[in-house]
Design a protein around this motif. Structure first.
Motif, PDB file in Angstrom:
ATOM      1  N   UNK A 116      12.513   2.901 -11.095  1.00 53.04           N
ATOM      2  CA  UNK A 116      11.473   2.016 -11.623  1.00 53.04           C
ATOM      3  C   UNK A 116      10.764   2.644 -12.808  1.00 53.04           C
ATOM      4  N   UNK A 117      10.408   3.928 -12.688  1.00 53.49           N
ATOM      5  CA  UNK A 117       9.667   4.572 -13.778  1.00 53.49           C
ATOM      6  C   UNK A 117      10.543   4.784 -14.998  1.00 53.49           C
ATOM      7  N   UNK A 118      11.808   5.149 -14.814  1.00 52.71           N
ATOM      8  CA  UNK A 118      12.673   5.368 -15.971  1.00 52.71           C
ATOM      9  C   UNK A 118      13.092   4.035 -16.598  1.00 52.71           C
ATOM     10  N   UNK A 119      13.270   3.002 -15.767  1.00 56.58           N
ATOM     11  CA  UNK A 119      13.654   1.682 -16.274  1.00 56.58           C
ATOM     12  C   UNK A 119      12.534   1.045 -17.072  1.00 56.58           C
ATOM     13  N   UNK A 179      18.688  12.380   4.630  1.00 57.08           N
ATOM     14  CA  UNK A 179      19.070  12.467   3.212  1.00 57.08           C
ATOM     15  C   UNK A 179      20.383  13.237   3.082  1.00 57.08           C
ATOM     16  N   UNK A 180      20.490  14.343   3.796  1.00 59.72           N
ATOM     17  CA  UNK A 180      21.709  15.160   3.746  1.00 59.72           C
ATOM     18  C   UNK A 180      22.909  14.374   4.266  1.00 59.72           C
ATOM     19  N   UNK A 228      10.932   9.483  -4.318  1.00 59.61           N
ATOM     20  CA  UNK A 228      12.028   8.642  -3.814  1.00 59.61           C
ATOM     21  C   UNK A 228      12.840   8.054  -4.974  1.00 59.61           C
ATOM     22  N   UNK A 229      14.121   7.782  -4.706  1.00 60.37           N
ATOM     23  CA  UNK A 229      15.018   7.289  -5.755  1.00 60.37           C
ATOM     24  C   UNK A 229      14.542   5.975  -6.361  1.00 60.37           C
ATOM     25  N   UNK A 230      14.006   5.085  -5.544  1.00 59.73           N
ATOM     26  CA  UNK A 230      13.596   3.792  -6.100  1.00 59.73           C
ATOM     27  C   UNK A 230      12.431   3.950  -7.076  1.00 59.73           C
ATOM     28  N   UNK A 231      11.571   4.945  -6.861  1.00 63.70           N
ATOM     29  CA  UNK A 231      10.476   5.178  -7.809  1.00 63.70           C
ATOM     30  C   UNK A 231      10.997   5.776  -9.100  1.00 63.70           C
ATOM     31  N   UNK A 247      18.443   3.512 -15.561  1.00 63.79           N
ATOM     32  CA  UNK A 247      19.419   4.604 -15.584  1.00 63.79           C
ATOM     33  C   UNK A 247      19.850   4.928 -14.166  1.00 63.79           C
ATOM     34  N   UNK A 248      21.031   5.437 -14.029  1.00 67.25           N
ATOM     35  CA  UNK A 248      21.522   5.812 -12.714  1.00 67.25           C
ATOM     36  C   UNK A 248      20.970   7.176 -12.327  1.00 67.25           C
ATOM     37  N   UNK A 249      20.851   7.390 -11.050  1.00 69.93           N
ATOM     38  CA  UNK A 249      20.387   8.676 -10.547  1.00 69.93           C
ATOM     39  C   UNK A 249      21.490   9.277  -9.709  1.00 69.93           C
ATOM     40  N   UNK A 250      21.849  10.487  -9.855  1.00 69.19           N
ATOM     41  CA  UNK A 250      21.391  11.455 -10.848  1.00 69.19           C
ATOM     42  C   UNK A 250      21.962  11.129 -12.226  1.00 69.19           C
TER      43      UNK A 250
END
Length: 149
Positions: free
Chosen positions: A59-62, A23-24, A53-56, A69-72
């Protein structure tokens, strides 16, 4: 008391450590920065942080809001704020330049004052040349000619 940084130690399995290192590397930051970011986020949200994880997250925010939405998340700053910040930076730079100019001026004045002080010093040797021919010169001190005795 001063603001001192403290050290926190974590024990993780080899598999989790490698995942964190990946990740780093993916984000082009150090492993320490990953932990600092997490701790900063944890403190900022009063311990209400969930690591997923980013994909979750997308999915949850969408699905909740209907748009992905983009992360961050990003925050838009008003142009007036940016302009004011730039104005203040320019003003600070101008004040720094004025301060440096003032310091140079003070240094110059001190040097001139030191030179003027040195001119006021009268050397005794300079006064010896002004005495009249008929007056004997006197010397003060412990060294004298013993041959006269």
């Amino acid at each position: 008391m001063g603001n001192k940084n403290k050290t926190i130690s974590f024990r993780v399995s080899q598999e989790k450590f490698e995942t964190l290192r990946d990740i780093a590397e993916e984000r082009d930051i150090s492993l320490s920065a990953v932990f600092r970011d997490y701790v900063d986020m944890l403190v900022a949200h009063d311990g209400q942080v969930e690591v997923v994880p980013e994909h979750e997250v997308s999915e949850s925010s969408g699905s909740a809001s209907g748009t992905a939405e983009t992360f961050p998340p990003k925050v838009e700053v008003p142009k007036s704020f940016v302009r004011e910040h730039e104005r203040l930076e320019l003003e600070a730079e101008h004040l720094r330049e004025q301060l440096e100019e003032h310091k140079r001026y003070v240094t110059k004045l001190r040097q001139e004052l030191d030179e003027a002080d040195q001119e006021d010093v009268v050397q005794l040797e300079d006064l010896d040349g002004e005495e009249e021919e008929g007056e004997p010169s006197y010397r003060i001190g412990s060294s004298f000619d013993e041959s006269n005795f």
